[in-house]
Structure formats: C-alpha cells, structure tokens
Motif scaffolding. Structure first.
Motif, PDB file in Angstrom:
ATOM      1  N   GLU A   1     -16.945  12.939 -19.176  1.00  0.00           N
ATOM      2  CA  GLU A   1     -16.475  13.634 -17.979  1.00  0.00           C
ATOM      3  C   GLU A   1     -15.134  14.307 -18.251  1.00  0.00           C
ATOM      4  O   GLU A   1     -14.875  15.410 -17.798  1.00  0.00           O
ATOM      5  CB  GLU A   1     -16.347  12.652 -16.812  1.00  0.00           C
ATOM      6  N   PHE A   2     -14.280  13.618 -19.022  1.00  0.00           N
ATOM      7  CA  PHE A   2     -12.993  14.190 -19.377  1.00  0.00           C
ATOM      8  C   PHE A   2     -12.637  13.693 -20.775  1.00  0.00           C
ATOM      9  O   PHE A   2     -12.418  12.510 -20.976  1.00  0.00           O
ATOM     10  CB  PHE A   2     -11.912  13.776 -18.371  1.00  0.00           C
ATOM     11  N   VAL A   3     -12.626  14.595 -21.739  1.00  0.00           N
ATOM     12  CA  VAL A   3     -12.322  14.246 -23.125  1.00  0.00           C
ATOM     13  C   VAL A   3     -11.101  15.057 -23.546  1.00  0.00           C
ATOM     14  O   VAL A   3     -11.028  16.267 -23.321  1.00  0.00           O
ATOM     15  CB  VAL A   3     -13.512  14.572 -24.057  1.00  0.00           C
ATOM     16  N   TRP A   4     -10.132  14.378 -24.140  1.00  0.00           N
ATOM     17  CA  TRP A   4      -8.933  15.044 -24.628  1.00  0.00           C
ATOM     18  C   TRP A   4      -8.642  14.513 -26.026  1.00  0.00           C
ATOM     19  O   TRP A   4      -8.559  13.303 -26.233  1.00  0.00           O
ATOM     20  CB  TRP A   4      -7.758  14.780 -23.687  1.00  0.00           C
ATOM     21  N   ASN A   5      -8.542  15.410 -27.001  1.00  0.00           N
ATOM     22  CA  ASN A   5      -8.340  15.037 -28.403  1.00  0.00           C
ATOM     23  C   ASN A   5      -9.364  13.998 -28.861  1.00  0.00           C
ATOM     24  O   ASN A   5      -9.028  13.000 -29.484  1.00  0.00           O
ATOM     25  CB  ASN A   5      -6.929  14.495 -28.632  1.00  0.00           C
ATOM     26  N   GLU A   6     -10.610  14.233 -28.507  1.00  0.00           N
ATOM     27  CA  GLU A   6     -11.736  13.374 -28.864  1.00  0.00           C
ATOM     28  C   GLU A   6     -11.639  11.962 -28.289  1.00  0.00           C
ATOM     29  O   GLU A   6     -12.289  11.046 -28.769  1.00  0.00           O
ATOM     30  CB  GLU A   6     -11.916  13.320 -30.383  1.00  0.00           C
ATOM     31  N   ARG A   7     -10.814  11.782 -27.277  1.00  0.00           N
ATOM     32  CA  ARG A   7     -10.677  10.474 -26.621  1.00  0.00           C
ATOM     33  C   ARG A   7     -11.239  10.553 -25.215  1.00  0.00           C
ATOM     34  O   ARG A   7     -10.995  11.508 -24.501  1.00  0.00           O
ATOM     35  CB  ARG A   7      -9.198  10.062 -26.563  1.00  0.00           C
ATOM     36  N   GLN A   8     -11.989   9.523 -24.833  1.00  0.00           N
ATOM     37  CA  GLN A   8     -12.530   9.435 -23.482  1.00  0.00           C
ATOM     38  C   GLN A   8     -11.407   9.039 -22.535  1.00  0.00           C
ATOM     39  O   GLN A   8     -10.733   8.030 -22.749  1.00  0.00           O
ATOM     40  CB  GLN A   8     -13.636   8.365 -23.408  1.00  0.00           C
ATOM     41  N   LEU A   9     -11.188   9.826 -21.490  1.00  0.00           N
ATOM     42  CA  LEU A   9     -10.170   9.510 -20.488  1.00  0.00           C
ATOM     43  C   LEU A   9     -10.823   9.497 -19.106  1.00  0.00           C
ATOM     44  O   LEU A   9     -11.867  10.096 -18.890  1.00  0.00           O
ATOM     45  CB  LEU A   9      -9.034  10.535 -20.522  1.00  0.00           C
ATOM     46  N   CYS A  10     -10.174   8.825 -18.170  1.00  0.00           N
ATOM     47  CA  CYS A  10     -10.744   8.697 -16.832  1.00  0.00           C
ATOM     48  C   CYS A  10     -10.379   9.849 -15.914  1.00  0.00           C
ATOM     49  O   CYS A  10     -10.808   9.886 -14.776  1.00  0.00           O
ATOM     50  CB  CYS A  10     -10.388   7.354 -16.206  1.00  0.00           C
ATOM     51  N   ALA A  11      -9.565  10.768 -16.352  1.00  0.00           N
ATOM     52  CA  ALA A  11      -9.217  11.992 -15.633  1.00  0.00           C
ATOM     53  C   ALA A  11      -8.334  11.786 -14.416  1.00  0.00           C
ATOM     54  O   ALA A  11      -8.229  12.650 -13.574  1.00  0.00           O
ATOM     55  CB  ALA A  11     -10.487  12.762 -15.230  1.00  0.00           C
ATOM     56  N   TRP A  12      -7.691  10.644 -14.288  1.00  0.00           N
ATOM     57  CA  TRP A  12      -6.763  10.447 -13.181  1.00  0.00           C
ATOM     58  C   TRP A  12      -5.480  11.198 -13.476  1.00  0.00           C
ATOM     59  O   TRP A  12      -5.069  11.345 -14.631  1.00  0.00           O
ATOM     60  CB  TRP A  12      -6.468   8.963 -12.965  1.00  0.00           C
TER      61      TRP A  12
ATOM     62  N   VAL B   1     -21.196   4.750 -18.717  1.00  0.00           N
ATOM     63  CA  VAL B   1     -19.815   4.414 -18.412  1.00  0.00           C
ATOM     64  C   VAL B   1     -19.144   3.859 -19.669  1.00  0.00           C
ATOM     65  O   VAL B   1     -19.741   3.079 -20.406  1.00  0.00           O
ATOM     66  CB  VAL B   1     -19.768   3.380 -17.261  1.00  0.00           C
ATOM     67  N   VAL B   2     -17.899   4.293 -19.906  1.00  0.00           N
ATOM     68  CA  VAL B   2     -17.102   3.817 -21.050  1.00  0.00           C
ATOM     69  C   VAL B   2     -15.693   3.488 -20.564  1.00  0.00           C
ATOM     70  O   VAL B   2     -15.331   3.817 -19.436  1.00  0.00           O
ATOM     71  CB  VAL B   2     -17.037   4.876 -22.175  1.00  0.00           C
ATOM     72  N   GLN B   3     -14.898   2.876 -21.433  1.00  0.00           N
ATOM     73  CA  GLN B   3     -13.513   2.575 -21.090  1.00  0.00           C
ATOM     74  C   GLN B   3     -12.616   3.762 -21.389  1.00  0.00           C
ATOM     75  O   GLN B   3     -12.763   4.424 -22.410  1.00  0.00           O
ATOM     76  CB  GLN B   3     -13.004   1.383 -21.898  1.00  0.00           C
ATOM     77  N   CYS B   4     -11.658   4.021 -20.509  1.00  0.00           N
ATOM     78  CA  CYS B   4     -10.657   5.061 -20.729  1.00  0.00           C
ATOM     79  C   CYS B   4      -9.790   4.645 -21.921  1.00  0.00           C
ATOM     80  O   CYS B   4      -9.370   3.494 -22.021  1.00  0.00           O
ATOM     81  CB  CYS B   4      -9.802   5.227 -19.473  1.00  0.00           C
ATOM     82  N   ALA B   5      -9.532   5.569 -22.811  1.00  0.00           N
ATOM     83  CA  ALA B   5      -8.731   5.270 -24.000  1.00  0.00           C
ATOM     84  C   ALA B   5      -7.273   5.014 -23.671  1.00  0.00           C
ATOM     85  O   ALA B   5      -6.547   4.410 -24.452  1.00  0.00           O
ATOM     86  CB  ALA B   5      -8.835   6.422 -24.994  1.00  0.00           C
ATOM     87  N   THR B   6      -6.808   5.442 -22.498  1.00  0.00           N
ATOM     88  CA  THR B   6      -5.409   5.277 -22.126  1.00  0.00           C
ATOM     89  C   THR B   6      -5.173   4.040 -21.265  1.00  0.00           C
ATOM     90  O   THR B   6      -4.357   3.194 -21.586  1.00  0.00           O
ATOM     91  CB  THR B   6      -4.898   6.528 -21.384  1.00  0.00           C
ATOM     92  N   CYS B   7      -5.895   3.927 -20.162  1.00  0.00           N
ATOM     93  CA  CYS B   7      -5.602   2.844 -19.203  1.00  0.00           C
ATOM     94  C   CYS B   7      -6.638   1.728 -19.210  1.00  0.00           C
ATOM     95  O   CYS B   7      -6.468   0.738 -18.529  1.00  0.00           O
ATOM     96  CB  CYS B   7      -5.463   3.411 -17.799  1.00  0.00           C
TER      97      CYS B   7
END
Length: 146
Positions: free
Chosen positions: A130-141, A116-122
């Motif tokens: 699980e969901f990576v966008w522009n090399e950033r970990q996101l929570c996919a919400w 488990v990691v922290q979402c880069a946005t929220c």
C-alpha cells in the motif's frame, strides 16, 4: 462467532464443543483509509474450561481498542455445544454475532481480506504494497514523514 478483537487481531471460533476449542486469529491493519483484515490465520487451542480467561487475557478491558463478544452469548452457545463449518472467507455472512462488533470491523468484513505485513518503521500492521518507500513496507501514517 467472533469472541473478541483489538487493534491488531480479530479472534473467532467455529465450535464451542468438546474439551478443546480452536480459536482462529486474523491480523487487523488499521490504515488511514480504514480497517483491513488479513488473509492469514493462526489457530490456537484452548481448554474449554479456560475459554473466558483466554478471551479476557487476549482482549483485555484496559486496551482501548479491545472488544469482546457477549459472555452470556458465548456461555449459552458453549452449553448447547454450538458448531458451524469453518468459513473459507470471513465475512459478514459468516459471523453470527455481527451486532457485537465495532462498525470499523463490520466494514472490514464487507470487503475481501488483504495481505498484511508489519510496518518497517513502527511495527504496526499495514497492507502489503500500500505504501512502499526505499523498498520498505510502511503503514503510511503521517508521522513517518516527520
């Protein structure tokens, strides 16, 4: 024994014996597909005389996602100085008070823990990769797309 939990943490103990009690904190990630428990654990030491206050502060009633174990059961187990081996893997077989847990936590205990990691946005907890966008970990919400 799980003593409580909230949207981001599950707390459990394996002993209610002695002056100091070790509580183990496991990260919890709420994903669009369900709740996942993390592989990491933090250990905190609590004076046995202040265990109930610690549970109350850590998992407050004002938090809509918080839950606590039956304080009567915790008190009874503390009186008899209950102790069990620390489980290598936290699953439904290693939790003696499974009936105190929300269904989503019981479901999370049924499968292996994940990283488990922290979402880069929220900053909410999410499953690594699980969901990576522009090399950033996101929570996919969904609201991250807006």
């Amino acid at each position: 024994m799980v003593v409580g939990g909230n949207a981001s943490t599950l707390g459990f103990v394996n002993s209610l014996k002695g002056e100091k009690i070790s509580a183990h904190l496991v990260p919890v990630a709420a994903t669009p597909l369900g709740v996942e428990l993390g592989t990491s654990r933090k250990q905190v030491s609590i004076a046995s005389s202040s265990l109930f206050e610690w549970i109350d502060r850590t998992f407050p009633a004002g938090d809509e996602r918080a839950f606590v174990a039956s304080m009567r059961d915790v008190e009874l187990l503390a009186r008899v100085e209950w102790e069990a081996p620390l489980p290598e893997v936290l699953d439904e077989r290693s939790v003696i008070n499974i009936e105190d847990l929300p269904d989503e936590i019981v479901a999370a205990l049924a499968h292996p823990p994940v990283e488990v990691v922290q979402c880069a946005t929220c900053r909410r907890l999410c499953v690594r990769d699980e969901f990576v966008w522009n090399e950033r970990q996101l929570c996919a919400w969904d609201f991250h797309a807006q």
